[in-house]
Design an enzyme around this catalytic site. Structure first.
Site, PDB file in Angstrom:
ATOM      1  CG  PHE A  39      -1.916  11.992  14.598  1.00 29.07           C
ATOM      2  CD1 PHE A  39      -1.436  11.116  13.647  1.00 29.07           C
ATOM      3  CD2 PHE A  39      -2.068  11.526  15.894  1.00 29.07           C
ATOM      4  CE1 PHE A  39      -1.118   9.802  13.964  1.00 29.07           C
ATOM      5  CE2 PHE A  39      -1.754  10.219  16.237  1.00 29.07           C
ATOM      6  CZ  PHE A  39      -1.274   9.362  15.269  1.00 29.07           C
ATOM      7  CE1 TYR A  86       6.291  18.772   8.701  1.00 28.85           C
ATOM      8  CE2 TYR A  86       4.861  18.877   6.789  1.00 28.85           C
ATOM      9  CZ  TYR A  86       5.054  19.019   8.151  1.00 28.85           C
ATOM     10  OH  TYR A  86       3.997  19.392   8.947  1.00 28.85           O
TER      11      TYR A  86
HETATM   12  N1  LIG Z   1       1.474  21.430  12.158  1.00 23.96           N
HETATM   13  C1  LIG Z   1       2.108  20.406  12.677  1.00 23.96           C
HETATM   14  O1  LIG Z   1       2.808  20.515  13.682  1.00 23.96           O
HETATM   15  C2  LIG Z   1       1.951  19.059  12.045  1.00 23.96           C
HETATM   16  C3  LIG Z   1       2.378  17.892  12.720  1.00 23.96           C
HETATM   17  C4  LIG Z   1       2.189  16.665  12.095  1.00 23.96           C
HETATM   18  C5  LIG Z   1       1.597  16.611  10.840  1.00 23.96           C
HETATM   19  N2  LIG Z   1       1.218  17.749  10.194  1.00 23.96           N
HETATM   20  C6  LIG Z   1       0.575  17.722   8.864  1.00 23.96           C
HETATM   21  O2  LIG Z   1      -0.585  16.939   8.957  1.00 23.96           O
HETATM   22  C7  LIG Z   1      -0.567  15.916   7.970  1.00 23.96           C
HETATM   23  C8  LIG Z   1      -1.307  14.705   8.506  1.00 23.96           C
HETATM   24  O3  LIG Z   1      -0.764  14.307   9.761  1.00 23.96           O
HETATM   25  P1  LIG Z   1      -0.047  12.904  10.012  1.00 23.96           P
HETATM   26  O4  LIG Z   1       0.624  12.460   8.746  1.00 23.96           O
HETATM   27  O5  LIG Z   1       0.730  13.013  11.253  1.00 23.96           O
HETATM   28  O6  LIG Z   1      -1.231  11.987  10.383  1.00 23.96           O
HETATM   29  P2  LIG Z   1      -2.312  11.135   9.628  1.00 23.96           P
HETATM   30  O7  LIG Z   1      -2.615  11.717   8.303  1.00 23.96           O
HETATM   31  O8  LIG Z   1      -3.391  10.972  10.618  1.00 23.96           O
HETATM   32  O9  LIG Z   1      -1.627   9.730   9.503  1.00 23.96           O
HETATM   33  C9  LIG Z   1      -0.621   9.402   8.672  1.00 23.96           C
HETATM   34  C10 LIG Z   1      -0.262   7.920   8.911  1.00 23.96           C
HETATM   35  O10 LIG Z   1      -1.373   7.104   8.632  1.00 23.96           O
HETATM   36  C11 LIG Z   1      -1.085   6.221   7.569  1.00 23.96           C
HETATM   37  N3  LIG Z   1      -2.269   6.240   6.684  1.00 23.96           N
HETATM   38  C12 LIG Z   1      -2.762   7.279   5.967  1.00 23.96           C
HETATM   39  N4  LIG Z   1      -3.869   6.918   5.308  1.00 23.96           N
HETATM   40  C13 LIG Z   1      -4.094   5.622   5.619  1.00 23.96           C
HETATM   41  C14 LIG Z   1      -5.085   4.677   5.258  1.00 23.96           C
HETATM   42  N5  LIG Z   1      -6.081   5.010   4.443  1.00 23.96           N
HETATM   43  N6  LIG Z   1      -4.996   3.423   5.789  1.00 23.96           N
HETATM   44  C15 LIG Z   1      -4.012   3.080   6.620  1.00 23.96           C
HETATM   45  N7  LIG Z   1      -3.032   3.933   7.012  1.00 23.96           N
HETATM   46  C16 LIG Z   1      -3.073   5.180   6.502  1.00 23.96           C
HETATM   47  C17 LIG Z   1       0.164   6.747   6.889  1.00 23.96           C
HETATM   48  O11 LIG Z   1       0.995   5.703   6.469  1.00 23.96           O
HETATM   49  P3  LIG Z   1       1.146   5.311   4.910  1.00 23.96           P
HETATM   50  O12 LIG Z   1       2.140   6.241   4.316  1.00 23.96           O
HETATM   51  O13 LIG Z   1       1.593   3.903   4.967  1.00 23.96           O
HETATM   52  O14 LIG Z   1      -0.211   5.446   4.291  1.00 23.96           O
HETATM   53  C18 LIG Z   1       0.824   7.502   8.019  1.00 23.96           C
HETATM   54  O15 LIG Z   1       1.689   6.677   8.747  1.00 23.96           O
HETATM   55  C19 LIG Z   1       0.921  15.726   7.684  1.00 23.96           C
HETATM   56  O16 LIG Z   1       1.151  15.146   6.422  1.00 23.96           O
HETATM   57  C20 LIG Z   1       1.441  17.127   7.762  1.00 23.96           C
HETATM   58  O17 LIG Z   1       1.214  17.797   6.528  1.00 23.96           O
HETATM   59  C21 LIG Z   1       1.376  18.959  10.792  1.00 23.96           C
END
Ligand SMILES: NC(=O)c1ccc[n+]([C@@H]2O[C@H](COP(=O)([O-])OP(=O)(O)OC[C@H]3O[C@@H](n4cnc5c(N)ncnc54)[C@H](OP(=O)(O)O)[C@@H]3O)[C@@H](O)[C@H]2O)c1
Length: 290
Positions: free
Chosen positions: A211, A66
């Protein structure tokens, strides 16, 4: 005002060795666009991490890729020396050579170097949870897992975990070493890995949905309706559904904003009715029927 605390989501055990609150934080979104380079606003990124800990978040997910490295460096800058009980789960085996690009490397040699790099950046002597980011199609899966087992024996990793795996991968890995968590893409609207959640439930392996806030148009309509009934936000309802799906579920919503972080952690105290839970669970079928 309602108390905002990750504690309200309850506790989850990781390999019967560590215990964390069942709502964590995903630190991928703290980097620049395309999960590449430094954040636009470094102070804000550090503030999000510090606020997460204030809100009793004690499980932070990250990866060497990351940024690359940026997310791990920010965690150390914001939180070192770490508060007691904070568990940092990092990953290796999937590299970030440029914005929005991924390349595999889960060779034993690379994993060893990756663990050394994460230890340095995170300023740790031992990584509490180390996740194989994704199986490498050109490296025997057992060779990657064996390397992590060796690093555990050498005291560099405390607990081993997997990400982006099938049930077969988990079974193969568990024949070699205990696996404490599995991280796959999952939400109420995205249930490809339901059978892996059920498997983890059976063997008390934590399931970390990535996600977790993802939802399409139809899912959004159902979410909005339930959110209105609770004076909550749709994102909070999506998290509440996950927390109720199984006691082994450990969501890690990611954000770069303190406001969104607070909103997400507040979902720890949101309880859905049986009917609401079932309506959301039926969304994938509803989408398929339209
Ligand atoms: N193992 C893997 O392959 C893999 C892949 C992807 C992710 N991950 C991990 O999973 C974590 C979560 O996944 P993700 O970041 O893809 O998805 P997520 O947490 O579902 O979504 C993040 C997105 O949603 C927005 N967001 C978050 N809270 C919000 C709220 N309360 N209201 C409106 N928008 C909101 C964020 O933007 P803002 O910054 O504007 O809030 C960001 O663009 C990552 O941080 C990472 O640690 C792992």
């Amino acid at each position: 005002m309602k108390q905002i605390s990750a504690k309200l989501a309850g506790e989850i055990s990781l390999g019967k060795e560590l215990s964390v609150h069942r709502l964590g934080f995903g630190a991928m979104r703290l980097t620049g666009d395309g999960i590449w380079g430094p954040p636009k606003d470094r102070k804000a990124a550090l503030a999000v991490l510090r606020r997460a800990v204030e809100l009793d978040v004690n499980f932070i997910d990250t990866a060497d890729s990351y940024g690359p490295y940026v997310s791990e460096e920010l965690i150390a800058e914001a939180l070192f020396p770490y508060p007691k009980g904070l568990v940092i789960a990092t990953k290796g085996g999937w590299n970030r050579p440029g914005p929005n690009q991924w390349t595999h490397d889960a060779t034993p040699d690379h994993l060893r170097k990756a663990v050394e790099g994460s230890l340095k950046r995170l300023k740790l002597d031992r990584i509490d949870v180390y996740q194989l980011h994704i199986p490498d199609p050109v490296v025997p899966f057992e060779a990657s897992v064996e390397t992590l087992a060796e690093l555990r024996d050498e005291g560099k990793i405390r607990l081993i975990a997997l990400s982006n795996v099938t049930r077969e991968h988990i079974e193969r890995a568990r024949r070699m070493v205990p696996i404490v968590s599995v991280q796959n893409r999952y939400s109420f609207a995205d249930r490809e890995w339901d059978y892996v959640v059920d498997y983890c439930d059976l063997y008390e392996i934590a399931f970390i949905p990535w996600f977790p806030l993802g939802a399409g148009k139809v899912a959004g309509e159902v979410l909005n309706e339930i959110a209105r009934a609770h004076q909550a936000t749709p994102k909070q309802v999506a998290l509440a559904w996950l927390l109720r799906r199984s006691p082994i579920m450990l969501p890690i919503p990611g954000t770069s904003s303190v406001e969104h972080l607070e909103e997400n952690v507040a979902a720890a105290s949101l309880h859905l009715t049986d009917e609401e839970y079932e309506r959301l669970a039926a969304v994938p079928e509803l989408v398929a029927s339209r």
